[in-house]
Design a protein around this motif. Sequence first.
Motif, PDB file in Angstrom:
ATOM      1  N   TRP A 267      -2.806   1.837  13.351  1.00 55.05           N
ATOM      2  CA  TRP A 267      -1.862   2.077  12.268  1.00 55.05           C
ATOM      3  C   TRP A 267      -0.896   3.211  12.586  1.00 55.05           C
ATOM      4  O   TRP A 267      -1.272   4.211  13.220  1.00 55.05           O
ATOM      5  CB  TRP A 267      -2.625   2.464  10.995  1.00 55.05           C
TER       6      TRP A 267
ATOM      7  N   PHE B 165       3.424  -3.205   5.953  1.00 55.53           N
ATOM      8  CA  PHE B 165       2.804  -3.144   4.635  1.00 55.53           C
ATOM      9  C   PHE B 165       3.533  -2.094   3.800  1.00 55.53           C
ATOM     10  O   PHE B 165       4.154  -1.184   4.321  1.00 55.53           O
ATOM     11  CB  PHE B 165       1.336  -2.691   4.730  1.00 55.53           C
TER      12      PHE B 165
ATOM     13  N   GLN C 220       2.477   0.555   0.458  1.00 59.73           N
ATOM     14  CA  GLN C 220       1.399   1.058  -0.375  1.00 59.73           C
ATOM     15  C   GLN C 220       1.988   1.929  -1.462  1.00 59.73           C
ATOM     16  O   GLN C 220       2.622   2.949  -1.176  1.00 59.73           O
ATOM     17  CB  GLN C 220       0.372   1.853   0.437  1.00 59.73           C
TER      18      GLN C 220
ATOM     19  N   SER D  99       0.948  -6.767   1.988  1.00 61.17           N
ATOM     20  CA  SER D  99       1.569  -7.251   3.213  1.00 61.17           C
ATOM     21  C   SER D  99       3.013  -7.647   2.932  1.00 61.17           C
ATOM     22  O   SER D  99       3.300  -8.388   1.996  1.00 61.17           O
ATOM     23  CB  SER D  99       0.795  -8.464   3.743  1.00 61.17           C
TER      24      SER D  99
ATOM     25  N   GLY E 202      -1.973   5.340  -5.025  1.00 60.48           N
ATOM     26  CA  GLY E 202      -3.237   4.968  -5.653  1.00 60.48           C
ATOM     27  C   GLY E 202      -3.549   3.488  -5.636  1.00 60.48           C
ATOM     28  O   GLY E 202      -4.488   3.045  -6.302  1.00 60.48           O
ATOM     29  N   LYS E 203      -2.780   2.727  -4.886  1.00 61.98           N
ATOM     30  CA  LYS E 203      -2.957   1.272  -4.860  1.00 61.98           C
ATOM     31  C   LYS E 203      -3.359   0.788  -3.480  1.00 61.98           C
ATOM     32  O   LYS E 203      -3.333   1.536  -2.502  1.00 61.98           O
ATOM     33  CB  LYS E 203      -1.654   0.584  -5.283  1.00 61.98           C
ATOM     34  N   GLY E 204      -3.689  -0.486  -3.403  1.00 61.71           N
ATOM     35  CA  GLY E 204      -3.984  -1.089  -2.119  1.00 61.71           C
ATOM     36  C   GLY E 204      -2.717  -1.378  -1.341  1.00 61.71           C
ATOM     37  O   GLY E 204      -1.620  -1.043  -1.765  1.00 61.71           O
ATOM     38  N   LEU E 205      -2.888  -2.009  -0.185  1.00 61.48           N
ATOM     39  CA  LEU E 205      -1.749  -2.330   0.661  1.00 61.48           C
ATOM     40  C   LEU E 205      -1.262  -3.744   0.371  1.00 61.48           C
ATOM     41  O   LEU E 205      -2.063  -4.663   0.201  1.00 61.48           O
ATOM     42  CB  LEU E 205      -2.139  -2.236   2.138  1.00 61.48           C
TER      43      LEU E 205
ATOM     44  N   GLN F 254       2.551  -6.016  11.883  1.00 59.58           N
ATOM     45  CA  GLN F 254       2.602  -6.272  10.451  1.00 59.58           C
ATOM     46  C   GLN F 254       3.121  -5.039   9.730  1.00 59.58           C
ATOM     47  O   GLN F 254       2.751  -3.905  10.061  1.00 59.58           O
ATOM     48  CB  GLN F 254       1.192  -6.640   9.930  1.00 59.58           C
TER      49      GLN F 254
ATOM     50  N   LEU G  35      -7.128  -2.603  13.816  1.00 57.48           N
ATOM     51  CA  LEU G  35      -5.685  -2.461  13.701  1.00 57.48           C
ATOM     52  C   LEU G  35      -5.354  -1.018  14.036  1.00 57.48           C
ATOM     53  O   LEU G  35      -6.039  -0.096  13.601  1.00 57.48           O
ATOM     54  CB  LEU G  35      -5.200  -2.764  12.285  1.00 57.48           C
TER      55      LEU G  35
END
Lengths: 114, 111
Positions: B101, B36, B38, B46, B41-44, B34, B99
């Motif tokens: 990474w 991603f 980012q 997909s 300061g934010k989330g991931l 997968q 996972l």
Amino acid sequence: SQTIHQWPATLVQPVGSPLSLECTVEGTSNPNLYWYRQAAGRGLQLLFYSVGIGQISSEVPQNLSASRPQDRQFILSSKKLLLSDSGFYLCASDGGEANTGELFFGEGSRLTVL
Amino acid sequence: KQEVTQIPAALSVPEGENLVLNCSFTDSAIYNLQWFRQDPGKGLTSLLLIQSSQREQTSGRLNASLDKSSGRSTLYIAASQPGDSATYLCAVPTLSYQLIWGAGTKLIIKP
């Protein structure tokens, strides 16, 4: 598609204080849920995962705990925070009953322990 | 033990260029891979999921390929834009819900 809500978005807490971070998932049912921590400049560390209500697996020994009181609710807690608990906490969910292996993340909760 | 490596760690290119981000893994017995992004300061978010039986997936200007035998995946971004600036991460699952990474590629698209 599913949506993952996390709150609070930002939190500043003194050492020794309690913590509660909440995550809720919309748009899926029976998901596997995950709590990750991302320390500044470092990668993602899996803290907890849950395959169902009340089922929690811990990946890292620490003073944090997790609970899953409802199918789409995941809570990260601590009774007494340490300085080392500072970081960016991310909740993640897979597709639940429609799982393809794809993982979805919330917007994160940034915790600063002073 | 699975290890995931992303090269380069950082990349800065002018707007409009096509570019390739690389992800390599040591154990070819993967279920999927997968990609991603980012933002700071934010989330991931997909981007693309490639199942082990697939060779590529496309979403808009993004194309991800998978070559299990060589342990490599590439993320191709066509006609890059400043809004593509972010850190791009790849990850592969293990049998135990983990996972693995990569460390990410920080991409800067210059206007």
